[in-house]
Each structure stands twice: as structure tokens, then as C-alpha cells.
Design a protein around this motif. Structure first.
Motif, PDB file in Angstrom:
ATOM      1  N   LEU A  96       0.840  -1.185   0.000  1.00 17.64           N
ATOM      2  CA  LEU A  96       0.000   0.000   0.000  1.00 17.64           C
ATOM      3  C   LEU A  96       0.879   1.239   0.000  1.00 17.64           C
ATOM      4  CD1 LEU A  96      -2.894   1.049   0.050  1.00 17.64           C
ATOM      5  CD2 LEU A  96      -2.785   1.033   2.548  1.00 17.64           C
ATOM      6  N   SER A  97       0.622   2.128  -0.963  1.00 17.43           N
ATOM      7  CA  SER A  97       1.407   3.351  -1.115  1.00 17.43           C
ATOM      8  C   SER A  97       0.465   4.539  -1.236  1.00 17.43           C
ATOM      9  CB  SER A  97       2.298   3.245  -2.357  1.00 17.43           C
ATOM     10  OG  SER A  97       3.195   2.142  -2.261  1.00 17.43           O
ATOM     11  N   THR A  98       1.060   5.724  -1.333  1.00 11.36           N
ATOM     12  CA  THR A  98       0.246   6.939  -1.438  1.00 11.36           C
ATOM     13  C   THR A  98       0.852   7.902  -2.450  1.00 11.36           C
ATOM     14  OG1 THR A  98      -0.886   8.663  -0.141  1.00 11.36           O
ATOM     15  CG2 THR A  98       1.427   8.238   0.391  1.00 11.36           C
ATOM     16  N   VAL A  99       0.005   8.791  -2.965  1.00  4.31           N
ATOM     17  CA  VAL A  99       0.441   9.963  -3.718  1.00  4.31           C
ATOM     18  C   VAL A  99       0.177  11.185  -2.856  1.00  4.31           C
ATOM     19  CG1 VAL A  99      -0.093  11.499  -5.635  1.00  4.31           C
ATOM     20  CG2 VAL A  99       0.135   9.062  -6.048  1.00  4.31           C
ATOM     21  N   GLY A 152       3.824   3.277   7.945  1.00  2.00           N
ATOM     22  CA  GLY A 152       4.257   2.039   7.322  1.00  2.00           C
ATOM     23  C   GLY A 152       3.933   1.878   5.863  1.00  2.00           C
ATOM     24  N   LEU A 153       3.612   2.956   5.163  1.00  2.00           N
ATOM     25  CA  LEU A 153       3.351   2.852   3.733  1.00  2.00           C
ATOM     26  C   LEU A 153       4.606   2.401   2.987  1.00  2.00           C
ATOM     27  CD1 LEU A 153       1.187   6.043   3.389  1.00  2.00           C
ATOM     28  CD2 LEU A 153       0.430   3.749   2.743  1.00  2.00           C
ATOM     29  N   TYR A 154       4.405   1.648   1.924  1.00  2.00           N
ATOM     30  CA  TYR A 154       5.536   1.136   1.151  1.00  2.00           C
ATOM     31  C   TYR A 154       6.254   2.253   0.408  1.00  2.00           C
ATOM     32  CZ  TYR A 154       8.034  -1.169  -2.659  1.00  2.00           C
ATOM     33  OH  TYR A 154       8.992  -1.557  -3.558  1.00  2.00           O
ATOM     34  N   ALA A 155       5.474   3.132  -0.231  1.00  2.00           N
ATOM     35  CA  ALA A 155       6.069   4.212  -1.026  1.00  2.00           C
ATOM     36  C   ALA A 155       5.182   5.443  -0.960  1.00  2.00           C
ATOM     37  CB  ALA A 155       6.263   3.778  -2.481  1.00  2.00           C
ATOM     38  N   ALA A 156       5.798   6.591  -1.190  1.00  2.00           N
ATOM     39  CA  ALA A 156       5.062   7.852  -1.316  1.00  2.00           C
ATOM     40  C   ALA A 156       5.529   8.516  -2.607  1.00  2.00           C
ATOM     41  CB  ALA A 156       5.313   8.766  -0.126  1.00  2.00           C
ATOM     42  N   TYR A 157       4.585   8.770  -3.489  1.00  2.00           N
ATOM     43  CA  TYR A 157       4.863   9.373  -4.782  1.00  2.00           C
ATOM     44  C   TYR A 157       4.291  10.790  -4.814  1.00  2.00           C
ATOM     45  CZ  TYR A 157       5.279   4.378  -6.017  1.00  2.00           C
ATOM     46  OH  TYR A 157       5.618   3.061  -6.058  1.00  2.00           O
TER      47      TYR A 157
END
Length: 309
Positions: A11-14, A36-41
Motif C-alpha cells: 500500500l502506497s500513497t500519492v 508504514g506505507l511502502y512508497a510515497a509518490y
């Protein structure tokens, strides 16, 4: 509470580049790591749709600042396009960003569209065919610049050129930072299969405004087409990660942020279609990305655990 890494879906976020760094920006990017998000874009645009007359900052400086105040979360663009970028200058900025982040950068990359970016440099918007042609050349040259730049890269194409360009010391990640290629059609999917470490989609736009069943059926068809493209290219389909950028801000009829239960149902279907990563928009009040921040935080901290159980 951080989510477990032993889960069926990352689970990631923008995080849109709309926040003043000293006021909210720093806190939001750090919070994305804390939960704990995997990635943030972030979006790589000069401006975007309804935000044209609102605050909007540059993507790469924002990511550089985020890299300096985080330690673990992956960071990246979602997505960069040729609309106002050149492979030579972009490559230099990316190897610098990869160094500052200690190898945590993913380049989301797509062909671009006909929005404000398309004419900001004073030329007419490119046709769909020209966008596709430019994108193919853009990706090929950028791949070389980031992978072979230590020895110097020269290139003369239809749209871009480079002369003895050196990118020393190169990326922290080897042989270069990963590409997440956004594509809906066969040409873009072939680029993803050849150059990408991941494929990005928002779903089939033809299904927007339909039912959730229509949307997921369209998504399944896209994934099936990608399988065929990978096989034709001699690449194992399972070796290309699949990323869904949530498009519930469009007239979609399905939204994963209305409740934790809605997220679990939505994410479960996404995972069942073979996707590895789901990217949700960090809520922005008074915009198409408005959402209850408390529900969003519960989705992030509880949703995947419920899905796994």
C-alpha cells in the motif's frame, strides 16, 4: 501503528505537491513513513486540472526534501512525462535524488497528456501518436543515460539528442533506479515489458462512470493484455510488478476510502487480479481528493491487516 510487510498487497500513497514544506509538507511525508506505507509518490506536473490556480510545487525538489527527512519509505514520481522534461537533464537530477535518498527512488513515467503541461513551453499539444513516439524514444534514451552514463552516452534521434553525456557516479541502485511505466495501450505496455520494473495503470478509462464490476472487468482485461505483451517480449509476466493508481476521483462509482470495509473489499479484488501495489491519494481538503483523514489513517494502519486475515 505500522502495517506488516507480510501482506498480499503493498500500500502506497500519492502526496500532491501542494503543501508548503515548513507548514504541512514535512509532517505529511514523515507521517507517510511512520504509518508504514511502502512508497510515497508525487505528481510531476507544472500544474494539474483544478489545482491550476492553487499552490503547486515542483516534484523533484519536493522529493529531495522528503528524502532528507525520511529513512525507509520509497519515494517517486507518479508520473513523469516528456511534456516538459528532457532525458539528459532529468537523468542528472534523478541520479542526484537517488543519491540523496540512498537508493529509495522509483521513476513513475508516462507519455503525458493534453493538460496544462502540454503547452506550457509554448508549443502546440502533441497528437496521441506523437506523444507515443516521443515517449518511446524518451524511455530508451533515459534508460541508457542512467545505466551507461559513466562512460558517456551520445545519441541522435527523431526528438532527442545527447552528446558525450556522463552521469558519474551513476545511480545508487543498480544497474539504475527502477522505472514504473504507465501504459494502457500495446505500445506503452511493450515499453513496460522491455524497460520497466513495474507497470502502472489507473484502469480502463472506458469503464469510468460504469459500475464497480465494469471497472474491475476492464482492469482484468488490461492485466491479461500485459501478460500477452510480456510473453511476446520473452519476459516472464510475473517478473513485472503491477501498480494500480486509485482513480476514484474520476466518475468511477467505486471508492476505497469511504470506510475500512470498502477498502478491504476493493483491495481484495485488486490483489486477486495479480496487482502487487495499490496507490491511494493522500487526502486534500476542498478538492477532488477530499477524504476523511481519520478514515484514511485507519485504512492505512488497519486495512491491509484485515485483508490478510
Amino acid at each position: 501503528m505500522a502495517v506488516s510487510t507480510e501482506l498480499p498487497l503493498r500500500l502506497s500513497t500519492v502526496i500532491l505537491p501542494v503543501h508548503r514544506w515548513s507548514q504541512e509538507g514535512r509532517r505529511i511525508w514523515q507521517r507517510a513513513e511512520e504509518v508504514g506505507l511502502y512508497a510515497a509518490y508525487t505528481y510531476d506536473h507544472l500544474s494539474w486540472r483544478s489545482f491550476r490556480d492553487r499552490a503547486w510545487f515542483g516534484a523533484l525538489p519536493t522529493l529531495t526534501a522528503a528524502a532528507a527527512v525520511t529513512d525507509r519509505i520509497r519515494l517517486g514520481t507518479m508520473v513523469t512525462s516528456p511534456n516538459f522534461r528532457h532525458p539528459v537533464t532529468l537523468a542528472k537530477e534523478l541520479i542526484t535524488l537517488d543519491d540523496v535518498s540512498n537508493g529509495r527512488i522509483t521513476l513513475g513515467i508516462g507519455s503525458g497528456g493534453t493538460g496544462f503541461d502540454a503547452t506550457a513551453l509554448g508549443h502546440d499539444a502533441w497528437s496521441p501518436r506523437e506523444r507515443a513516439d516521443r515517449f518511446a524514444e524518451f524511455v530508451r534514451l533515459l534508460d541508457r543515460l542512467l545505466s551507461e552514463g559513466g562512460g558517456g552516452v551520445s545519441y541522435q534521434g527523431d526528438f532527442y539528442s545527447a552528446h558525450e553525456v556522463r552521469n558519474i557516479p551513476g545511480c545508487v541502485q543498480h544497474p539504475r533506479l527502477p522505472f514504473a511505466v504507465a501504459a494502457t495501450g500495446p505500445r506503452g505496455m511493450r515499453l513496460a515489458a522491455r524497460h520497466g520494473q513495474a507497470w502502472v495503470t489507473i484502469g480502463d478509462p472506458k469503464t469510468f462512470g460504469g459500475t464497480p464490476a465494469d471497472f474491475f472487468a476492464g482492469l482484468a482485461r488490461q492485466a491479461e493484455r500485459l501478460d500477452g505483451v510480456c510473453e511476446d517480449a520473452g519476459r516472464e509476466p510475473a517478473g513485472l510488478s503491477r501498480v494500480l493508481l486509485d482513480s476514484s476521483f474520476t466518475p468511477l462509482g467505486v471508492g476505497p476510502l469511504s470506510s475500512v470495509a470498502a477498502f478491504v473489499d476493493y483491495a481484495g479484488t485488486v490483489a486477486s487480479l495479480g496487482f502487487d501495489e495499490l496507490v491511494l491519494h493522500w487526502p486534500v481538503p476542498d478538492s477532488v481528493f477530499a477524504a476523511d483523514p481519520d478514515v484514511f489513517e485507519r485504512v492505512v494502519t488497519e486495512g491491509l491487516a484485515q485483508l490478510a486475515s
